[in-house]
Motif scaffolding. Structure first.
Motif, PDB file in Angstrom:
ATOM      1  N   PRO A  51       0.810  -1.230   0.000  1.00 34.29           N
ATOM      2  CA  PRO A  51       0.000   0.000   0.000  1.00 34.29           C
ATOM      3  C   PRO A  51       0.836   1.270   0.000  1.00 34.29           C
ATOM      4  O   PRO A  51       0.388   2.310  -0.496  1.00 34.29           O
ATOM      5  N   ASP A  52       2.066   1.205   0.554  1.00 36.15           N
ATOM      6  CA  ASP A  52       2.940   2.382   0.609  1.00 36.15           C
ATOM      7  C   ASP A  52       4.064   2.311  -0.405  1.00 36.15           C
ATOM      8  O   ASP A  52       5.063   3.016  -0.272  1.00 36.15           O
ATOM      9  N   GLY A  53       3.932   1.439  -1.405  1.00 35.77           N
ATOM     10  CA  GLY A  53       4.998   1.259  -2.381  1.00 35.77           C
ATOM     11  C   GLY A  53       5.938   0.157  -1.948  1.00 35.77           C
ATOM     12  O   GLY A  53       5.962  -0.262  -0.778  1.00 35.77           O
ATOM     13  N   ALA A  54       6.758  -0.323  -2.901  1.00 36.33           N
ATOM     14  CA  ALA A  54       7.646  -1.449  -2.624  1.00 36.33           C
ATOM     15  C   ALA A  54       8.648  -1.153  -1.526  1.00 36.33           C
ATOM     16  O   ALA A  54       9.161  -2.059  -0.872  1.00 36.33           O
ATOM     17  N   GLY A  55       8.961   0.137  -1.308  1.00 37.54           N
ATOM     18  CA  GLY A  55       9.910   0.489  -0.253  1.00 37.54           C
ATOM     19  C   GLY A  55       9.254   0.714   1.092  1.00 37.54           C
ATOM     20  O   GLY A  55       9.938   1.029   2.071  1.00 37.54           O
ATOM     21  N   GLY A  56       7.929   0.556   1.184  1.00 40.44           N
ATOM     22  CA  GLY A  56       7.221   0.799   2.437  1.00 40.44           C
ATOM     23  C   GLY A  56       7.393  -0.315   3.449  1.00 40.44           C
ATOM     24  O   GLY A  56       7.885  -1.404   3.137  1.00 40.44           O
ATOM     25  N   ASP A  57       6.975  -0.034   4.691  1.00 39.73           N
ATOM     26  CA  ASP A  57       7.116  -1.006   5.773  1.00 39.73           C
ATOM     27  C   ASP A  57       5.943  -1.983   5.851  1.00 39.73           C
ATOM     28  O   ASP A  57       6.017  -2.984   6.555  1.00 39.73           O
ATOM     29  N   HIS A  58       4.864  -1.689   5.165  1.00 34.12           N
ATOM     30  CA  HIS A  58       3.663  -2.522   5.286  1.00 34.12           C
ATOM     31  C   HIS A  58       3.356  -3.219   3.963  1.00 34.12           C
ATOM     32  O   HIS A  58       3.589  -2.667   2.892  1.00 34.12           O
ATOM     33  N   PHE A  59       2.841  -4.420   4.072  1.00 31.51           N
ATOM     34  CA  PHE A  59       2.389  -5.133   2.883  1.00 31.51           C
ATOM     35  C   PHE A  59       1.325  -6.137   3.281  1.00 31.51           C
ATOM     36  O   PHE A  59       1.219  -6.551   4.438  1.00 31.51           O
ATOM     37  N   GLU A  60       0.498  -6.510   2.315  1.00 31.43           N
ATOM     38  CA  GLU A  60      -0.520  -7.532   2.492  1.00 31.43           C
ATOM     39  C   GLU A  60      -0.148  -8.736   1.625  1.00 31.43           C
ATOM     40  O   GLU A  60       0.208  -8.561   0.463  1.00 31.43           O
ATOM     41  N   GLU A  61      -0.247  -9.928   2.197  1.00 35.69           N
ATOM     42  CA  GLU A  61       0.146 -11.130   1.443  1.00 35.69           C
ATOM     43  C   GLU A  61      -0.952 -12.184   1.521  1.00 35.69           C
ATOM     44  O   GLU A  61      -1.519 -12.433   2.586  1.00 35.69           O
ATOM     45  N   LYS A  62      -1.256 -12.782   0.385  1.00 34.85           N
ATOM     46  CA  LYS A  62      -2.225 -13.875   0.302  1.00 34.85           C
ATOM     47  C   LYS A  62      -1.573 -15.002  -0.495  1.00 34.85           C
ATOM     48  O   LYS A  62      -1.111 -14.784  -1.610  1.00 34.85           O
ATOM     49  N   VAL A  63      -1.527 -16.197   0.101  1.00 38.51           N
ATOM     50  CA  VAL A  63      -0.892 -17.349  -0.540  1.00 38.51           C
ATOM     51  C   VAL A  63      -1.965 -18.339  -0.975  1.00 38.51           C
ATOM     52  O   VAL A  63      -2.829 -18.719  -0.177  1.00 38.51           O
ATOM     53  N   PHE A  64      -1.902 -18.760  -2.223  1.00 38.99           N
ATOM     54  CA  PHE A  64      -2.870 -19.708  -2.771  1.00 38.99           C
ATOM     55  C   PHE A  64      -2.177 -21.043  -3.021  1.00 38.99           C
ATOM     56  O   PHE A  64      -1.199 -21.119  -3.771  1.00 38.99           O
ATOM     57  N   LYS A  65      -2.688 -22.079  -2.358  1.00 40.80           N
ATOM     58  CA  LYS A  65      -2.169 -23.431  -2.536  1.00 40.80           C
ATOM     59  C   LYS A  65      -3.324 -24.359  -2.884  1.00 40.80           C
ATOM     60  O   LYS A  65      -4.457 -24.138  -2.448  1.00 40.80           O
ATOM     61  N   GLY A  66      -3.019 -25.409  -3.632  1.00 43.63           N
ATOM     62  CA  GLY A  66      -4.042 -26.374  -4.005  1.00 43.63           C
ATOM     63  C   GLY A  66      -3.891 -26.788  -5.454  1.00 43.63           C
ATOM     64  O   GLY A  66      -2.857 -26.524  -6.093  1.00 43.63           O
ATOM     65  N   PRO A  67      -4.898 -27.460  -6.008  1.00 39.75           N
ATOM     66  CA  PRO A  67      -4.842 -27.891  -7.406  1.00 39.75           C
ATOM     67  C   PRO A  67      -4.600 -26.704  -8.340  1.00 39.75           C
ATOM     68  O   PRO A  67      -5.117 -25.607  -8.117  1.00 39.75           O
ATOM     69  N   LEU A  68      -3.851 -26.947  -9.389  1.00 42.85           N
ATOM     70  CA  LEU A  68      -3.366 -25.867 -10.239  1.00 42.85           C
ATOM     71  C   LEU A  68      -4.492 -25.038 -10.859  1.00 42.85           C
ATOM     72  O   LEU A  68      -4.425 -23.804 -10.878  1.00 42.85           O
TER      73      LEU A  68
END
Length: 520
Positions: free
Chosen positions: A248-265
């Protein structure tokens, strides 16, 4: 009647999921010609996944003539007996296609599915006379031809080499395949095989879908079967996942949101795209004083994202323990996968949409993605990304890799209409000395550096422009503020200290530089 195949016959007839070069139509039974075509499909010279022969369908200029001519029941029985004999006596090593009959507009046709063989190269008799030579055959566009010269030498070099996704997984067993996921797939693509799938044991169903191989006493699932029809494929192929990361604050920011998707392709591909669509895609509207129509555009067009993500799923290596990563910030959306494109593809051809791959890393994964309507066909992804970005009036996408082709990065810049509000946010860039007094608050040194980054520039050139000799101080005082403010970016963001690292203007940097020129 013979069992059905894991295809939608109407899509097959109209080339909606399989390219025309992988389909051959035969009005009647011509054993010699069909033998050579089966041999060519078995050799699968370009790793496309073999092909189909439709017997009982005439063609004109490569298009099926409907309604089909059709076959009589007694003809079908005789053809299947002869096919069995030809597979033993007229092609080496032995090879047998899968067959199925279908009713099309009141006529019965026979479909021969000839997947890429597991023990190539294959050769076939040149004629069915008693004294006959043998030859290797392969497909050239929509024709079957004898392999000769360089093509024959290259075919022989493929001996015993089967693409990773089509190999047996000897550390797995048939119980690792989910019949529920397999039936869901058949339902999604509208296959007639679904009607009998519940009555078939897992081995029989797996063989009909060509995700099981080996002798009956030692049958194994294929890698492609585990990737699509196992609930946790990452147990067999570590890092089989899609990571979506938002800054949210750019790639150099301290905060980020991450969502990981696992399972059948197939599932994680759809889920990741749906998640991005719901959370990060926005439509903008610009009203113009000189015309009543407002301009509508997206920060990132969904169709371009779909092609970029599916390209990564299709072409990544599942032997490399690195996930597909999708990064989103206020400047761009990036899709990173490993490794990069084949060395035969030139990066400048990719950038113009003219690149055509000669051979594919995952021939079976591509088949399943096409059946699920997640991709249109081979070599269409990059041209579509270029076309969709242009239609949205977005900046051109950027395709990156290195000399070793160790990675592939697709950058989709944000539509400039979404950067208007961000210009004010960068007015607080730290001044260096010698302020020029523009309303942007840029120093003369910073302006000079931005102008130097119109074309990609290494750090040594930027230090010369700024008259700096201490690299550490230059990074801290000058370079990093420009990076953090989103005015310039690295060409290799995943290798910030790479000796070949260069810097270039972002869309926001170009806009700031243009505004500076107007005000001086």
């Amino acid at each position: 009647m013979t069992p059905k195949l894991p295809i939608n016959i109407h899509d097959l007839l109209h080339h909606r999921t399989v390219e025309s070069e992988r389909i051959e139509y035969k009005e009647g039974w011509n054993p010699e010609s069909i033998l050579h075509t089966l041999c060519a499909f078995a050799n699968d010279f370009h790793n496309l996944g073999g092909g189909y022969v439709l017997v009982g369908v005439a063609e004109e200029n490569g298009q099926p003539q409907l309604p089909p001519t059709g076959l009589l029941p007694e003809q079908i029985d005789a053809i299947q007996k002869e096919l069995l004999n030809l597979g033993h006596s007229a092609i080496a090593p032995h090879y047998h296609p899968l067959t199925a009959t279908y009713e099309i507009q009141g006529a019965t046709i026979l479909v021969l599915w000839a997947p890429g063989g597991e023990t190539r190269p294959y050769k076939a008799k040149t004629s069915l006379s008693k004294k006959s030579d043998w030859a290797y055959y392969l497909r050239k566009h929509t024709s079957t031809v004898k392999a000769a010269g360089q093509d024959e030498r290259e075919l022989l070099s493929l001996a015993a080499t089967v693409p990773f996704d089509d190999r047996y997984r000897q550390t797995a067993n048939l119980s690792d395949l989910s019949p529920y996921l397999m039936r869901d797939f058949l339902h999604d693509i509208g296959s007639e095989l679904l009607a009998e799938a519940r009555e078939l044991d897992i081995e029989t169903l797996g063989r009909r879908m060509n995700v099981v191989g080996g002798p009956s006493e030692m049958a194994f699932p294929k890698n492609v079967g585990l990737l699509f029809f196992n609930e946790q494929p990452e147990h067999f192929f570590p890092a089989t996942q899609i990571d979506v990361v938002y800054f949210p604050d750019g790639a150099g920011g301290d905060h980020f949101e991450e969502k990981v998707f696992k399972g059948p392709l197939g599932r994680i591909t759809r889920d990741a795209l749906d998640y991005i669509n719901r959370n990060y895609l926005k439509e903008g509207v610009t009203k113009h004083a000189d015309r009543p129509q407002a301009e509508r555009f997206w920060n990132f067009p969904l169709a371009a994202i779909e092609e970029a993500v599916v390209n990564a799923v299709y072409h990544r290596s599942y032997e490399i323990r690195e996930p597909i990563e999708i990064r989103i910030d206020g400047q761009e959306l990036m899709v990173l996968s490993f490794p990069g494109p084949d060395r035969s593809i030139r990066l400048q051809d990719l950038q113009t949409g003219k690149a055509v791959s000669r051979r594919y890393r995952n021939r079976r994964i591509g088949e399943f993605l096409k059946e699920l309507d997640l991709t249109e066909g081979r070599s269409t992804g990059v041209p579509k990304i270029l076309r969709v970005m242009k239609t949205n009036n977005s900046p051109e996408p950027i395709f990156e890799t290195d000399d070793e082709r160790s990675y592939f990065l697709i950058r989709l810049p944000i539509h400039t209409g979404f950067l208007i509000d961000e210009v004010a946010a960068v007015k607080g860039i730290p001044d260096v000395a010698d302020q020029v007094g523009t309303k942007q608050g840029l120093s003369k040194e910073q302006v000079d550096l931005l102008q130097s980054c119109v074309e990609e520039a290494p750090i040594t050139r930027l230090m010369n422009v700024a008259g700096r000799s201490n690299r550490t101080k230059f990074r801290a005082a000058v370079l990093n503020p420009l990076l953090d403010s989103g005015l310039i970016e690295m060409t290799q963001p995943d290798s910030p200290r790479s000796p070949t690292q260069k810097y270039r203007l972002t869309a926001l940097g170009k806009q700031m530089l243009a505004e500076y020129s107007l005000n001086t």
